[in-house]
Design an enzyme around this catalytic site. Sequence first.
Site, mmCIF file in Angstrom:
data_model
loop_
_atom_site.group_PDB
_atom_site.id
_atom_site.type_symbol
_atom_site.label_atom_id
_atom_site.label_comp_id
_atom_site.label_asym_id
_atom_site.label_seq_id
_atom_site.Cartn_x
_atom_site.Cartn_y
_atom_site.Cartn_z
ATOM 1 N N CYS A 51 45.786 36.192 49.929
ATOM 2 C CA CYS A 51 46.721 35.781 50.962
ATOM 3 C C CYS A 51 46.938 34.281 50.912
ATOM 4 C CB CYS A 51 46.164 36.164 52.338
ATOM 5 S SG CYS A 51 45.744 37.920 52.484
ATOM 6 N N SER A 110 40.067 39.364 35.199
ATOM 7 C CA SER A 110 40.276 38.378 34.139
ATOM 8 C C SER A 110 38.962 37.718 33.748
ATOM 9 C CB SER A 110 41.286 37.322 34.614
ATOM 10 O OG SER A 110 41.573 36.391 33.603
#
Length: 614
Positions: free
Chosen positions: A2, A377
Amino acid sequence: MCGITGFIQWNRDLTQESELLVRMTDSLSNRGPDASGTWISNPCAFGHRRLSVMDPENGAQPMHALQGDTSYTVVYNGELYNAPELKKELLQRGHHFRTQCDTEVLLASYIEWGPACVDRFNGIFAFAIWDGGREQVFIARDRLGVKPLFYSHAKDALVFGSEPKALLIHPDVEAAVGPEGLAEVFIVGPARTPGHGVYSSLNELKPAHALIYNRNGIKTYAYWKLESQNHEHNLEETAAEVRRLLQDTLERQLASDVPVCSLLSGGLDSSALSALAVDYYNRTGQGQVSTYSVDYVDNAKHFQAHSFQPGADGPWIQRMVDELKTDHHWIEIENGELVHALTQAMLVRDLPGMADVDSSLYLFCKEIKKGATVAISGEAADEVFGGYPWFHREEMLNSGTFPWSVAPDMRAGLLSPDIREWIRPLDYLADRYSDAVAEVPLLDGETGKAAQMRVMSYLNITRFMPTLLDRKDRMSMGAGLEVRVPYCDHRLIQYVFNVPWDMKMTGGREKGILRKALEGVLPDDVLYRKKSPYPKTHNPQYLASVKQQVLDILDDATSPILPLIDKAQIRKLASSPDASSNLPWFGQLMSGPQLFAYLTQINSWLRTYKVAIR
């Protein structure tokens, strides 16, 4: 993930500032495209943009709670990977929950334990809690700084936000830079000194730090730091513990109510995460894992191997796709797109950054977002396990400066004489390097090679890794994609930090202990493949495009960068055969073409943000 923002002001009626709060909040819409919320109750104003990942129906923010007569309100960006354990303990302590989201767990943790709640968190986060009983705001950031947070303490107000753009909307925060800010951009950049916001009125809340602001003023403090300890495990035990920690953190980070994918380059770090994710999905019956890779149109035609980029990734990606049977997506970027996106990458970052290394990641994330909301990742493995060339090359180990930035004289030479005299870039860099080395927690009696590698590990974790985490957060969130980074688990980093260097180099290879830990997880040819960094374009048209952009800037008398640079020196560089050099001036990827792109980003930043120099 967010975007959060807000301000606390003691002597002003903030109910009249709702339009300002909405503008600040909406500036972060890329970070949270799914929902928006604001809340004002004197003397506090909070704004939140939401990317729904867990419990999309019930996780709206700002979120409120009432304990007795005391009210609490939180805005939060991040994920708590140990939320289930925390929630179980809090239920035993009498708390009740109405949602399945970790925001409510975080707020209940603060209500139960106060500021000490951060000691219990395993996750990535930046949050602010208004504590009505104490009349104060408590702000904290995760231990490794995966999630960003900036603040400004001006006049009688505290202003904060996930990105500088939100703060710069507030009338008390000015887009101005002084000598330190210019030194950060021209000699430290695209890295930043921890805590430095570049803009004169901005600070970064450092990783592993918290902030308390009340009528008595502002206080910041560290709640965690890397510690040096004697390593007690033998080789086999160490490899087993590394594998256990990595598997545990990955499985925690695969939790999501929306699609999760894995970024796959065919290298050790991303292949390991993809393999572990496939194994977990197979064991839990969650179906096929999606993987994504990035390259550039016609890159194979122009690729030339060199010591910093020894091989192309494509064949190794296909090797792992065949091995793991993933649903793979090949993303290719056009050269023109890459150049065009340099400006957007700067706007997403609010500062000049890693040039096309940024813009390519931004474009990559935009494509991933079409099929997934969360990605895994491999950032941080090289910093933690010692994978970069500068861990292994004596001239870089003994450079006397940050080893990923070994061309300071060249960079200082690009500045105009007046600016060089004003900001003293080489002195500034030397001071920042000395500060960093002075922080290193050496063991008593630790000397020689052991001490040298302890320093190198610490510098990489605390100075280089934040640059890549900042890049990954800003480019991915600019596309509305959440990226999780399992190698940044603080338990794993603390453990490996104390593994002796010769054990880290097991088998005489960089990241040897990680390779040993992954035996049986990856095929041997992938497991022992030589490291190759994130791919960059090798198309000569890219160099021609960015070089022409710089020459156009030099020919435009209104270019704001002109008073800061030595125009003759840059023209000389542009006409030199060294313009296409593969020798990096920052990291492994930023060489000749990226220098010109970086200068264009600086000029665009100065113009777009109307940056005042003083």
